[in-house]
Design an enzyme around this catalytic site. Structure first.
Site, PDB file in Angstrom:
ATOM      1  N   ASP A 168     -10.333   2.374  -3.014  1.00 16.36           N
ATOM      2  CA  ASP A 168     -10.851   2.124  -2.191  1.00 16.36           C
ATOM      3  C   ASP A 168     -12.939   1.931  -2.241  1.00 16.36           C
ATOM      4  O   ASP A 168     -13.465   1.514  -0.634  1.00 16.36           O
ATOM      5  CB  ASP A 168     -10.810   2.888  -1.050  1.00 16.36           C
ATOM      6  CG  ASP A 168      -9.197   3.007  -0.300  1.00 16.36           C
ATOM      7  OD1 ASP A 168      -9.200   2.052  -0.584  1.00 16.36           O
ATOM      8  OD2 ASP A 168      -8.510   3.775  -0.149  1.00 16.36           O
TER       9      ASP A 168
ATOM     10  N   ASP B 166       0.742  -1.194  -0.151  1.00 16.14           N
ATOM     11  CA  ASP B 166       0.234  -0.047  -0.507  1.00 16.14           C
ATOM     12  C   ASP B 166       0.601   1.418   0.222  1.00 16.14           C
ATOM     13  O   ASP B 166       1.693   1.059   0.464  1.00 16.14           O
ATOM     14  CB  ASP B 166      -1.124   0.244   0.883  1.00 16.14           C
ATOM     15  CG  ASP B 166      -2.432   0.413   0.885  1.00 16.14           C
ATOM     16  OD1 ASP B 166      -2.183   1.657  -0.241  1.00 16.14           O
ATOM     17  OD2 ASP B 166      -2.991   0.773   1.658  1.00 16.14           O
TER      18      ASP B 166
END
Length: 729
Positions: free
Chosen positions: A543, A473
């Site tokens: 997301d 990430d």
């Protein structure tokens, strides 16, 4: 590569092709024709020695058909002939005022650069064309690699300083593409933001420049490095489309320019923003690859060609890559409140529904109980995992699943042992603020000591534990991109060296751990591009996992990237925008990519588990077709109440149709969905697992399915269905 005479600016162009027949050269007319079953590309040498683009479009077979490169006549002293010619890779010099491919400054302040042909060499699949400046010994290698199975050409450049003095590069582009002269062209591109990535835009191209770019240090949520251009009349199945994608995960720039002379050119490479790259004598700089292709059957074919290229020639393992497994991620169930027992309980539930890869997310390491601390300290939290990760991984493996782990290697919290020991490792300008985004700072990966630190702890995690998968990430973008330890003239090279070191870590990890898989994630789609694809197995698309929103996000993603690389989760509702959709709807949306589940399984009912088990089994049955087949976008969520997508296996034996309805009004039936990509003379057995197919037919011909189509019983808001077609031999 041959060495040429000094005191020249040399450009070498390398074009790879599958066979000697891909590249043709006419010595008498000084022309090259690169031809494939899908497209052709032609260049020629002008009277003054400039390399001109002559053609890019549908396949040609006769080099004699091409006109020779020629010098245009000046229209006026304000419209010199250099502005009228399509130079293949123009330097900024002479009366050239369009976007250059290369711009430099010499030590004495001279900025003029004029590139002329020197020589060429054909060696099997490679064509090298050498250009040089009319005076100086600065060398550039432009590489073109042809992929005959798709007709896509891969282009990049290597710029070398062979003089005795330093030079500074202020613009280094990978390629300039030219579409045929004309008006009325239309540009397609992908824009967005966090939680609303890859939104498809189409707009007319007018005189002037349209700049698509990222200045964020990564490829970015706001714009994706992909484009398509059509004459204004193309659709999914018809019309000419020129398309391309820049392979770079840092600051990039694509300039689409229409001149007053009916030229449309596309120039792409490193972003010129805050860009300065010095080259001492003997040094070089390589630019990113810039892929370009042509389709004569609309945007759908353009996507399918790009998908084929990605799967076969760019992604790890190529055609032999394993299908993406069904994944479970623990984040939404536990957030930072991780315990070994809690993860085991989730793993047991995930195994019940057929999950194959269990991924533990943020919160497992250091003093990581919220997002204020711990980033940089990559050892298991002793309170949460007193015996390390091994006992949890063993239990996950005993349940028949691989184990994956979330990491964010490029970051440090100020509240971390790493930052306390190495405050100089983060990007900074001395005496200036250090902006914290998500309470974290970004490590300067351009530094080799930082690169080694990151590789070392990731390698140790993968060596000491049976980890199959890293979710890598990156939850913030660059700010204060200072590198005070570097010489002043080199500090702006950070933008390039950071990304090169990032790629190097990924490459080394994969080389040492061949079975390790990696997901590229940056708060969603912040790092989705062809530059990182050689090192990762899938992208975290967004997301935003809310199913209806995802239809448009996934449509845009599919313009440039194949379904196998699109991580798509089923999560709980309401989600992101407070909308609630049925669980079956959420599964069917996510099954159009690499299926993942991110819901809190501790809150699921027995009915939820039963439906999930059924859906996971169905996904496994069709995923080869979805991930490796041909995509046909039948109805768009941008323009229709019903969204429909079809995937056709490469061998034609299976086809899968997904259909979604947003909201019906006045009890109006859903439209018939006309299929594509089938054999009109074949019969297909049709299954609708949820019995929403109207008409009752179990076998229909390909001709009927493509001309009359299927009728689905989509009567409710957020209704969804699937049909599986099997060719009857």
């Amino acid at each position: 590569m041959r060495r040429l005479a000094p005191a020249l600016l040399l450009i070498t162009i390398s074009i790879a092709a599958a066979s000697a027949q891909t590249i043709h050269y006419s010595d008498a007319r000084k022309l090259w024709l690169i031809t494939t079953p899908h497209s052709s590309y032609a260049m020629g040498i002008g009277p003054q020695g400039e390399l001109q683009n002559l053609y890019w479009g549908g396949p040609l077979w006769r080099i004699e058909d091409l006109p020779a490169a020629r010098e245009q006549k000046d229209i006026s002293s304000f419209d010199p002939h250099q502005m009228l010619e399509n130079e293949e890779y123009p330097g900024w010099g002479g009366p050239r005022y369009y976007e250059p491919a290369l711009k430099i400054t010499r030590a004495d302040g001279d900025r003029d650069l004029v590139l002329h042909y020197v020589s060429h060499h054909i060696d099997g699949d490679t064509l090298e064309i050498d250009l040089k400046d009319i005076r100086d010994d600065i060398r550039v290698t432009l590489h073109y690699r042809v992929h005959p199975d798709t007709g896509i050409i891969e282009r990049w450049s290597t710029i070398r300083n062979a003089t005795q003095q330093p030079i500074t590069i202020v613009s280094a582009q990978s390629a300039t593409w030219h579409v045929p002269h004309g008006d009325g062209y239309r540009l397609s591109y992908l824009s967005g933001r966090w939680a609303a990535e890859t939104q498809l835009n189409r707009e007319e191209i007018h005189e002037g420049m349209k700049v698509l770019e990222s200045r964020l240090g990564e490829s970015g949520h706001n714009l994706n490095p992909w484009f398509a251009i059509d004459p204004g009349d193309a659709d999914e199945a018809h019309g000419r489309v020129w398309f391309g994608a820049l392979a770079w995960s840092g600051n990039w720039r694509i300039t689409v320019e229409q001149t007053p002379y009916r030229q449309v050119r596309i120039t792409g490479g490193y972003n010129t923003f805050d860009f300065s790259y010095p080259l001492a004598p003997g040094e070089s700089l390589e630019t990113p690859a810039f892929y370009g292709g042509f389709a004569d059957h609309g945007f759908g074919q353009a996507s399918r060609l790009l998908h084929d290229l990605e799967r076969a020639h760019i992604a790890p393992h190529g055609a032999s890559a394993r299908l993406r497994p069904v994944l479970y991620n623990s984040w939404e169930a536990t957030t930072f409140h991780i315990t070994e027992a809690g993860q085991v309980a989730l793993a047991e539930k995930a195994a019940r529904i057929g999950v194959e890869l269990f991924v533990m997310d943020d919160g497992w390491f250091g003093a990581r109980n919220d997002d204020h601390a711990g980033l940089g300290d990559w050892t298991p939290n002793p309170q949460k995992f007193p015996h390390g990760l091994a006992p949890l991984i063993a239990k996950v493996n005993a349940l028949g699943m691989d184990f994956g782990l979330w990491v964010e290697p490029e970051m440090a919290n100020p509240d971390s042992n790493l930052y306390r020991a190495h405050p100089d490792w983060v990007m900074n300008f001395p005496g200036r603020p250090r902006s914290e985004l998500r309470n974290q700072l970004i490590l300067n990966l351009a530094r080799d000591d930082v690169k080694q630190y990151i590789f070392t702890f990731l390698d140790k995690l993968a060596t000491d534990n049976n980890i199959r998968y890293f979710k890598w990430d990156m939850n913030r973008v660059f700010a204060e991109p200072g590198w005070p330890e570097a010489p002043l003239a080199e500090q702006q090279t950070l933008w390039v060296k950071y990304v090169r070191n990032y790629y190097d870590i990924l490459r080394r990890l994969r080389d040492k751990h061949p079975d390790l898989e990696i997901e590229s994630c940056s708060g969603g789609g912040g790092r989705v591009d062809l530059g990182v694809l050689p090192y990762v197995d899938e992208f975290w698309t967004s997301d935003n996992t809310e199913a209806f929103d995802r239809l448009r996000i996934q449509e845009g993603f599919s313009q440039a990237y194949a379904a196998r690389f699109m991580s798509a989760w089923v999560t709980d509702v309401p989600n992101t925008n407070h909308r609630s959709t049925p669980l079956a709807y959420r599964f069917l949306v996510a099954m159009q990519g690499a299926l993942g589940i991110g819901a809190n399984l501790n809150k699921w009912s027995s009915d939820d588990f039963a439906l999930a088990t059924k859906m996971v089994a169905l996904s496994k049955r069709i995923r080869a077709t979805v991930q490796d087949g041909d995509l046909y976008r039948l109805l768009s969520p941008r323009t229709n109440d019903v969204t429909a997508n079809e995937y056709v296996a490469k061998d034609g034996k299976q086809s899968v149709v997904f259909a979604f309805r947003h909201a019906q009004q006045y009890n109006t039936p859903a439209p018939a969905i006309l299929l594509r990509g089938l054999d009109p003379h074949a019969l297909y057995r049709i299954e609708s697992p949820d019995n929403q197919l109207l008409g009752g037919a179990t076998q229909l011909s390909g001709a009927y399915l493509m001309s009359r189509g299927l009728d689905f019983q989509l009567e409710d808001d957020y209704d969804a269905t699937i049909a599986v077609l099997t060719r009857v031999d």
